[in-house]
Motif scaffolding. Structure first.
Motif, PDB file in Angstrom:
ATOM      1  N   MET A   1       0.852  -1.196   0.000  1.00 48.98           N
ATOM      2  CA  MET A   1       0.000   0.000   0.000  1.00 48.98           C
ATOM      3  C   MET A   1       0.883   1.239   0.000  1.00 48.98           C
ATOM      4  SD  MET A   1      -3.086  -1.275  -0.027  1.00 48.98           S
ATOM      5  CE  MET A   1      -4.292  -0.172   0.666  1.00 48.98           C
ATOM      6  N   LEU A   2       1.425   1.550  -1.164  1.00 46.63           N
ATOM      7  CA  LEU A   2       2.376   2.661  -1.280  1.00 46.63           C
ATOM      8  C   LEU A   2       1.757   4.010  -0.961  1.00 46.63           C
ATOM      9  CD1 LEU A   2       4.174   1.698  -4.635  1.00 46.63           C
ATOM     10  CD2 LEU A   2       5.144   1.593  -2.341  1.00 46.63           C
ATOM     11  N   LEU A   3       0.436   4.129  -1.121  1.00 48.17           N
ATOM     12  CA  LEU A   3      -0.214   5.443  -1.023  1.00 48.17           C
ATOM     13  C   LEU A   3      -1.331   5.448   0.014  1.00 48.17           C
ATOM     14  CD1 LEU A   3      -0.506   6.006  -4.884  1.00 48.17           C
ATOM     15  CD2 LEU A   3       1.306   6.837  -3.380  1.00 48.17           C
ATOM     16  N   LYS A   4      -1.194   4.670   1.038  1.00 50.52           N
ATOM     17  CA  LYS A   4      -2.248   4.517   2.039  1.00 50.52           C
ATOM     18  C   LYS A   4      -2.642   5.856   2.638  1.00 50.52           C
ATOM     19  CE  LYS A   4      -3.409   2.023   6.298  1.00 50.52           C
ATOM     20  NZ  LYS A   4      -4.757   1.711   5.826  1.00 50.52           N
ATOM     21  N   ASP A   5      -3.948   6.142   2.572  1.00 50.64           N
ATOM     22  CA  ASP A   5      -4.564   7.338   3.153  1.00 50.64           C
ATOM     23  C   ASP A   5      -4.151   8.644   2.488  1.00 50.64           C
ATOM     24  OD1 ASP A   5      -5.967   5.799   5.002  1.00 50.64           O
ATOM     25  OD2 ASP A   5      -4.307   5.837   6.427  1.00 50.64           O
ATOM     26  N   GLY A 133       4.240  17.602  -1.915  1.00 45.21           N
ATOM     27  CA  GLY A 133       3.307  16.881  -2.757  1.00 45.21           C
ATOM     28  C   GLY A 133       3.981  16.428  -4.030  1.00 45.21           C
ATOM     29  N   SER A 134       3.195  15.828  -4.912  1.00 37.28           N
ATOM     30  CA  SER A 134       3.737  15.316  -6.166  1.00 37.28           C
ATOM     31  C   SER A 134       2.731  15.537  -7.282  1.00 37.28           C
ATOM     32  CB  SER A 134       4.054  13.825  -6.048  1.00 37.28           C
ATOM     33  OG  SER A 134       4.574  13.327  -7.266  1.00 37.28           O
ATOM     34  N   ILE A 135       3.239  15.971  -8.439  1.00 37.43           N
ATOM     35  CA  ILE A 135       2.408  16.234  -9.608  1.00 37.43           C
ATOM     36  C   ILE A 135       2.950  15.450 -10.795  1.00 37.43           C
ATOM     37  CG2 ILE A 135       1.668  18.007 -11.253  1.00 37.43           C
ATOM     38  CD1 ILE A 135       1.901  20.044  -8.954  1.00 37.43           C
ATOM     39  N   ALA A 174      10.676  22.646  -6.243  1.00 43.19           N
ATOM     40  CA  ALA A 174      11.488  21.676  -5.495  1.00 43.19           C
ATOM     41  C   ALA A 174      11.843  22.158  -4.087  1.00 43.19           C
ATOM     42  CB  ALA A 174      12.746  21.323  -6.285  1.00 43.19           C
ATOM     43  N   PRO A 175      12.193  23.429  -3.887  1.00 43.71           N
ATOM     44  CA  PRO A 175      12.494  23.883  -2.522  1.00 43.71           C
ATOM     45  C   PRO A 175      11.299  23.800  -1.572  1.00 43.71           C
ATOM     46  CG  PRO A 175      13.420  25.407  -4.130  1.00 43.71           C
ATOM     47  CD  PRO A 175      12.508  24.476  -4.875  1.00 43.71           C
ATOM     48  N   ARG A 176      10.090  23.691  -2.132  1.00 44.84           N
ATOM     49  CA  ARG A 176       8.888  23.547  -1.294  1.00 44.84           C
ATOM     50  C   ARG A 176       8.494  22.082  -1.130  1.00 44.84           C
ATOM     51  NH1 ARG A 176       7.069  28.909  -1.084  1.00 44.84           N
ATOM     52  NH2 ARG A 176       6.169  28.222   0.907  1.00 44.84           N
ATOM     53  N   ASN A 177       9.388  21.181  -1.510  1.00 47.76           N
ATOM     54  CA  ASN A 177       9.169  19.738  -1.387  1.00 47.76           C
ATOM     55  C   ASN A 177       8.018  19.247  -2.271  1.00 47.76           C
ATOM     56  OD1 ASN A 177       9.909  17.184  -0.338  1.00 47.76           O
ATOM     57  ND2 ASN A 177       8.283  17.282   1.183  1.00 47.76           N
ATOM     58  N   ILE A 178       7.844  19.894  -3.418  1.00 53.25           N
ATOM     59  CA  ILE A 178       6.848  19.461  -4.388  1.00 53.25           C
ATOM     60  C   ILE A 178       7.571  18.956  -5.634  1.00 53.25           C
ATOM     61  CG2 ILE A 178       4.917  20.164  -5.867  1.00 53.25           C
ATOM     62  CD1 ILE A 178       4.293  22.325  -3.767  1.00 53.25           C
ATOM     63  N   ARG A 179       7.375  17.689  -5.942  1.00 49.97           N
ATOM     64  CA  ARG A 179       7.996  17.094  -7.115  1.00 49.97           C
ATOM     65  C   ARG A 179       7.037  17.184  -8.298  1.00 49.97           C
ATOM     66  NH1 ARG A 179       8.488  12.182  -7.340  1.00 49.97           N
ATOM     67  NH2 ARG A 179       7.078  11.505  -5.680  1.00 49.97           N
ATOM     68  N   LEU A 227       5.710   7.335  -9.814  1.00 50.50           N
ATOM     69  CA  LEU A 227       6.153   8.729  -9.762  1.00 50.50           C
ATOM     70  C   LEU A 227       5.577   9.495  -8.581  1.00 50.50           C
ATOM     71  CD1 LEU A 227       6.145   9.733 -13.538  1.00 50.50           C
ATOM     72  CD2 LEU A 227       8.138   9.467 -12.051  1.00 50.50           C
ATOM     73  N   VAL A 228       4.354   9.165  -8.144  1.00 54.47           N
ATOM     74  CA  VAL A 228       3.787   9.889  -7.005  1.00 54.47           C
ATOM     75  C   VAL A 228       4.104   9.227  -5.671  1.00 54.47           C
ATOM     76  CG1 VAL A 228       1.919  10.841  -8.395  1.00 54.47           C
ATOM     77  CG2 VAL A 228       1.515   8.747  -7.079  1.00 54.47           C
ATOM     78  N   SER A 229       4.719   8.055  -5.709  1.00 54.96           N
ATOM     79  CA  SER A 229       5.028   7.333  -4.473  1.00 54.96           C
ATOM     80  C   SER A 229       6.385   7.749  -3.920  1.00 54.96           C
ATOM     81  CB  SER A 229       5.037   5.823  -4.738  1.00 54.96           C
ATOM     82  OG  SER A 229       6.233   5.426  -5.398  1.00 54.96           O
ATOM     83  N   ASP A 230       6.658   7.305  -2.700  1.00 51.58           N
ATOM     84  CA  ASP A 230       7.949   7.592  -2.072  1.00 51.58           C
ATOM     85  C   ASP A 230       9.096   6.872  -2.770  1.00 51.58           C
ATOM     86  OD1 ASP A 230       6.668   9.194  -0.263  1.00 51.58           O
ATOM     87  OD2 ASP A 230       6.598   7.687   1.328  1.00 51.58           O
ATOM     88  N   TRP A 231       8.793   5.885  -3.583  1.00 53.68           N
ATOM     89  CA  TRP A 231       9.847   5.214  -4.349  1.00 53.68           C
ATOM     90  C   TRP A 231      10.518   6.169  -5.330  1.00 53.68           C
ATOM     91  CZ3 TRP A 231       7.773  -0.312  -5.937  1.00 53.68           C
ATOM     92  CH2 TRP A 231       7.651  -1.082  -4.780  1.00 53.68           C
ATOM     93  N   ALA A 232       9.835   7.263  -5.655  1.00 49.62           N
ATOM     94  CA  ALA A 232      10.403   8.266  -6.576  1.00 49.62           C
ATOM     95  C   ALA A 232      10.718   9.567  -5.832  1.00 49.62           C
ATOM     96  CB  ALA A 232       9.431   8.536  -7.711  1.00 49.62           C
ATOM     97  N   SER A 233      11.082   9.462  -4.570  1.00 53.71           N
ATOM     98  CA  SER A 233      11.237  10.648  -3.715  1.00 53.71           C
ATOM     99  C   SER A 233      12.350  11.589  -4.156  1.00 53.71           C
ATOM    100  CB  SER A 233      11.476  10.219  -2.263  1.00 53.71           C
ATOM    101  OG  SER A 233      12.675   9.463  -2.158  1.00 53.71           O
TER     102      SER A 233
END
Length: 249
Positions: A1-5, A133-135, A174-179, A227-233
């Motif tokens: 469950m890579l994206l739980k909640d 976040g991630s886009i 990126a400096p706002r932690n948005i990928r 791409l939106v998961s932590d695996w692509a952090s």
């Protein structure tokens, strides 16, 4: 469950055989709560209902800045802060260059490039507030090759703009932690080609693809989950090809 909640918005995701809905399914399977956006109210509710309890559908024309702003506010109220945005909404036109009218050009640009800009501008403030976040934006092989199997010049230009927009947002946010990343699908067998992609034509195209087949929506969906998961952090500013080797560069 890579994206739980986690909460994910997927635009252009009401078509039964589209990339957007396939991606929504894949995200939901990994535990995300999904907000499906599309133009048709009945279709978005049907698609959200298919995903099951906890998912929502919202009518939204992404070419309208105001509609995007209002729908994101509603999603935040209903589901909570948005973790991921996957911007699939768009239109394809195969009109030849000299036959493209100003009206058709504007329609393609509004839906594809302006629509991506609008929904991203609506979502990013909330991502900044929550700390990241991630886009994922959707480009196209047509932008990389100067045209695709069906996409015309204006479609190619709009998707080139989307890919450049994703890179520029990635650098700034990126400096706002948005990928921010983009995917560039090759020919994917979806409803958008209904009536155009005959079995004979599909076989002809597949023969030109090193992997020997036309892509399926799930081929794109699984990449988007990554791409939106932590695996692509540590992945941002990328345009990731999904084309079975059709365009190797």
């Amino acid at each position: 469950m890579l994206l739980k909640d986690r909460v994910a918005i997927v635009t252009g995701a009401a078509s039964p055989r589209g990339i957007g809905l396939a991606t929504a399914r894949a995200l939901a399977a990994q535990g995300a709560r999904i907000a499906i956006l599309d133009l048709n109210e009945e279709a978005v509710q049907r698609a959200a209902g298919e995903l099951g309890k906890g998912h929502r559908g919202y009518r939204c024309d992404v070419s309208s800045h105001e509609q995007c702003r209002k729908v994101v506010a509603a999603i935040q109220s209903d589901l909570g802060p948005v973790d991921s945005l996957l911007a699939f909404a768009g239109i394809s036109r195969s009109t030849r260059f000299l036959e493209v009218t100003p009206e058709e050009y504007e329609a393609v640009m509004q839906a594809n490039l302006r629509g991506t800009m609008n929904i991203c501008q609506a979502v990013v403030p909330g991502m900044i507030e929550k700390g990241g976040g991630s886009i994922v934006c959707v480009g196209s092989i047509a932008a990389q090759r100067g045209g695709g199997v069906f996409g015309g010049t204006h479609y190619s230009a709009s998707k080139g703009g989307v890919q450049s927009l994703a890179k520029a947002m990635a650098r700034e946010l990126a400096p706002r932690n948005i990928r921010v990343n983009a995917v560039a699908p090759g020919l994917i067998e979806t409803d958008i080609f209904e009536g155009k992609l005959t079995e004979t034509r599909k076989a002809e195209i597949a023969a030109t693809i090193p992997m020997g087949r036309v892509g399926q929506p799930r081929d794109v969906a699984d990449v988007c989950v990554f791409l939106v998961s932590d695996w692509a952090s540590y992945v941002t500013g990328v345009v990731l090809d999904i084309n079975g080797g059709l365009h190797i560069h």
